[in-house]
Scaffold this motif. Structure first.
Motif, PDB file in Angstrom:
ATOM      1  N   VAL A 401      29.104  54.033  44.003  1.00 50.53           N
ATOM      2  CA  VAL A 401      28.806  53.459  45.311  1.00 50.53           C
ATOM      3  C   VAL A 401      30.123  53.263  46.059  1.00 50.53           C
ATOM      4  N   PRO A 402      30.098  53.228  47.383  1.00 51.35           N
ATOM      5  CA  PRO A 402      31.344  53.030  48.125  1.00 51.35           C
ATOM      6  C   PRO A 402      31.988  51.683  47.795  1.00 51.35           C
ATOM      7  N   HIS A 403      33.318  51.701  47.670  1.00 49.18           N
ATOM      8  CA  HIS A 403      34.094  50.488  47.439  1.00 49.18           C
ATOM      9  C   HIS A 403      34.973  50.224  48.659  1.00 49.18           C
ATOM     10  N   LEU A 404      34.987  48.988  49.119  1.00 53.61           N
ATOM     11  CA  LEU A 404      35.875  48.548  50.192  1.00 53.61           C
ATOM     12  C   LEU A 404      36.718  47.405  49.651  1.00 53.61           C
ATOM     13  N   SER A 405      38.038  47.509  49.780  1.00 48.15           N
ATOM     14  CA  SER A 405      38.926  46.479  49.237  1.00 48.15           C
ATOM     15  C   SER A 405      39.739  45.831  50.347  1.00 48.15           C
ATOM     16  N   VAL A 406      39.911  44.513  50.227  1.00 45.00           N
ATOM     17  CA  VAL A 406      40.771  43.770  51.152  1.00 45.00           C
ATOM     18  C   VAL A 406      41.676  42.875  50.323  1.00 45.00           C
ATOM     19  N   LEU A 407      42.973  43.038  50.477  1.00 51.65           N
ATOM     20  CA  LEU A 407      43.942  42.196  49.777  1.00 51.65           C
ATOM     21  C   LEU A 407      44.193  40.962  50.638  1.00 51.65           C
ATOM     22  N   LEU A 408      43.749  39.801  50.139  1.00 51.70           N
ATOM     23  CA  LEU A 408      43.905  38.553  50.888  1.00 51.70           C
ATOM     24  C   LEU A 408      45.202  37.835  50.510  1.00 51.70           C
ATOM     25  N   GLY A 409      45.434  37.730  49.203  1.00 51.22           N
ATOM     26  CA  GLY A 409      46.597  37.023  48.692  1.00 51.22           C
ATOM     27  C   GLY A 409      47.304  37.893  47.674  1.00 51.22           C
ATOM     28  N   ALA A 410      47.433  37.381  46.431  1.00 53.26           N
ATOM     29  CA  ALA A 410      48.100  38.144  45.378  1.00 53.26           C
ATOM     30  C   ALA A 410      47.197  39.265  44.883  1.00 53.26           C
ATOM     31  N   SER A 411      47.836  40.353  44.485  1.00 51.89           N
ATOM     32  CA  SER A 411      47.112  41.452  43.833  1.00 51.89           C
ATOM     33  C   SER A 411      48.086  42.088  42.855  1.00 51.89           C
ATOM     34  N   TYR A 412      48.209  41.441  41.685  1.00 52.40           N
ATOM     35  CA  TYR A 412      49.249  41.798  40.735  1.00 52.40           C
ATOM     36  C   TYR A 412      48.677  42.447  39.477  1.00 52.40           C
ATOM     37  N   GLY A 413      49.516  43.256  38.843  1.00 53.26           N
ATOM     38  CA  GLY A 413      49.226  43.779  37.517  1.00 53.26           C
ATOM     39  C   GLY A 413      47.940  44.585  37.465  1.00 53.26           C
ATOM     40  N   ALA A 414      47.351  44.607  36.252  1.00 54.98           N
ATOM     41  CA  ALA A 414      46.115  45.359  36.064  1.00 54.98           C
ATOM     42  C   ALA A 414      44.950  44.739  36.828  1.00 54.98           C
ATOM     43  N   GLY A 415      45.096  43.494  37.277  1.00 53.62           N
ATOM     44  CA  GLY A 415      44.078  42.893  38.134  1.00 53.62           C
ATOM     45  C   GLY A 415      43.908  43.683  39.418  1.00 53.62           C
ATOM     46  N   HIS A 416      45.007  44.268  39.924  1.00 56.13           N
ATOM     47  CA  HIS A 416      44.930  45.123  41.112  1.00 56.13           C
ATOM     48  C   HIS A 416      44.052  46.338  40.820  1.00 56.13           C
ATOM     49  N   TYR A 417      44.151  46.860  39.596  1.00 65.59           N
ATOM     50  CA  TYR A 417      43.333  48.006  39.207  1.00 65.59           C
ATOM     51  C   TYR A 417      41.864  47.604  39.069  1.00 65.59           C
TER      52      TYR A 417
END
Length: 532
Positions: A401-417
């Motif tokens: 399904v389509p994914h839409l991402s918005v970085l609000l604050g931190a996006s570090y490490g494998a959590g970003h993945y």
């Protein structure tokens, strides 16, 4: 209805401080956007206008339907490099005769519209968006070709631009080229490989070799018009399908071409939706200046989704990741939003199930990032954080399904993945000015390097240089901080743009409309092996 309540106090000192910090970041962002709009600068803009030509964004404005938005993409491409911010190309999504299209427009005020490495990356990203979402692609062409000092970085990978045009056409996705000026050498293949071609009288110049090259190669003496003028291509070569008297006429004809495409969306547009219950202005004060301090993602969701109506999924299990169902501009969405930052095993398993459910229901997913990554430590390693984090990444990787991402604050490490960062092919990814993204936070990374070097010195039996350590840590922290900021990352096209938080609902709505041009279909059992 399950309307989200709000505990936000806009009059609170913390909110006011956060808002002031965000507005300061937005001022800096607007200054960089202004550089992109300025193109090559006043001198070259004046020269362009003196030739009776429109600027790139003016061409786009005449192309799209009146009073409709244009979602500009990658406006900061090339930021922090030796090239002009914006990379001499404007790309985005606009509505032409009721049809959502990807639009690209060369900016000839920047080195004649020549392509540098960032121009190439930006154009390839626009083509990717067109292909994935089945959006017709309209190219407004005026470029002298490759920026020759950068040719070693452009020539080999640049062939993908022409490959993309043929693949778009093969997939039944219309391509339209409107040639306003030069489209020479390799650039001649843009109209050559487009489904529909419009050329402007006495302005379009489309040839593989210009007069100097032809003379050197063959000895023939010929002028621009004989080799590649619009009249020649309309009468003799047949490359031009439509012959325009001037730029407005070319754009009028482009609109008529799009109107006759018979291009249909896979899904009908939803009915008008109820706006959120709370003011989007309040989003400015939500993210703390210190990203180590948590904030409640429900407050963000309440200001994005229709009617602030949200049905939580497993709210008591893995509470540092909020998951649930909502509608955004009438489109159904599943939302994953980080709360306290750290992802534990429970959050990972919860996300995995939620992503599977969204695929079963053919519902797009929206990822709202504020994560420092997956939890570390002996207790969590023994509890299976690796395999549980891998489950979440597996689910994200194989979800269709389509994914839409918005970085609000931190996006570090494998959590970003796990939250569908750029490498996981979200249909669109945007960042707030408050966002940061890196392997880990600057202090943590510098500290890890310090510990490793200290242990190495101890193993060698040599004294450790404390002053050197302090200097190194400061230098590393400064470098990582600079490289994790949104304008740095946006300049490298690791997102599709840095946006004003107040525009988030609108931007996501435009993206959801675009992705529904293609069929929205989830994977049915096509995930990899989940380690249990």
């Amino acid at each position: 209805m399950t309307v989200l309540p709000t505990l936000l106090d806009p009059a609170a000192p913390e909110h006011a401080a956060n808002r002031a910090a965000m507005l300061e970041k937005l001022d800096a962002l607007h200054a960089e956007h202004a550089k992109a709009v300025a193109g090559g600068g006043a001198k070259y803009v004046a020269r362009h206008r003196a030739r009776g030509k429109l600027l790139a964004r003016e061409r786009i404005e005449l192309l799209i339907d009146p009073d409709t938005p244009f979602l500009e993409l990658s406006p900061l491409a090339g930021w922090g490099s030796d090239h002009t911010v914006g990379a001499s190309l404007v790309t985005g999504i606009g509505v032409v005769e009721g049809v959502e299209c990807v639009i690209t427009a060369n900016d000839p005020t920047v080195r004649g519209g020549a392509s540098n490495p960032w121009t190439l990356k930006k154009a390839l990203r626009a083509n990717e968006i067109a292909h994935t979402n089945r959006l017709p692609c309209v190219s407004l062409v005026e470029s002298g070709g490759a920026d020759l000092p950068s040719q070693k970085e452009i020539f080999i990978p640049g062939g993908a631009l022409f490959r993309d045009l043929t693949r778009l056409s093969a997939a039944g996705i219309p391509t339209v080229a409107v040639v306003f000026g030069n489209s020479t050498a390799g650039g001649a293949y843009i109209p050559g490989m487009s489904d529909h071609v419009i050329m402007v009288k006495e302005r379009a110049k489309v040839f593989l070799g210009g007069p100097p090259l032809v003379k050197m190669a063959t000895g023939e003496i010929a002028d621009d018009e004989e080799l590649g003028g619009a009249d020649m291509h309309a009468r003799t070569s047949g490359l031009a399908d439509h012959y325009a008297q001037d730029e407005p006429d070319a754009l009028r004809q482009a609109r008529r071409v799009v109107a006759r495409l018979n291009h249909r969306k896979a899904h009908p547009d939803p009915p008008l939706a109820e706006p959120p219950k709370y003011d989007a202005e309040e989003l400015l004060g939500l993210v703390p200046t210190d990203l180590k301090a948590p904030f409640d993602p429900h407050e963000v969701i309440a200001r994005l989704v229709d009617g602030s109506d949200f049905d939580a999924f497993k709210p008591r299990y893995g509470p540092s990741l909020t998951t649930g169902w909502a509608r955004l501009h009438g489109y159904p969405v599943g939302i994953l939003a980080n709360a306290q930052g750290v992802l534990f095993s429970e959050e990972s398993q919860k996300a995995t199930q939620f992503i599977q459910l969204a695929n079963q229901r053919d519902i797009p997913l929206v990822f709202l990032h504020n994560t420092t990554g997956y939890m570390v430590g002996s207790r969590y390693e023994q509890g299976g954080i690796i395999k549980h984090g891998a489950m979440m990444i597996n689910a994200v990787s194989n979800s269709t399904v389509p994914h839409l991402s918005v970085l609000l604050g931190a996006s570090y490490g494998a959590g970003h993945y796990g939250m569908c960062g750029r490498a996981y092919d979200p249909r669109f990814l945007f960042a707030w000015p408050s966002a940061k993204s890196a392997v880990m936070g600057p202090q943590q990374l510098a500290g890890v390097l310090s510990i490793v070097m200290r242990e190495s010195a101890a193993a060698r039996g040599t004294p450790y240089d404390e002053e050197g350590d302090a200097a190194l840590r400061a230098m590393v922290e400064e470098q990582i901080e600079a490289e994790s900021l949104p304008m740095f990352l946006s300049g490298r096209l690791y997102d599709d743009g840095v946006i004003d938080p107040r525009d988030t609902r609108t931007v996501l709505g435009l993206c959801l409309s675009a992705v529904h041009t293609a069929p929205v279909t989830g994977v049915r059992g096509g995930f990899g092996v989940f380690r249990m």
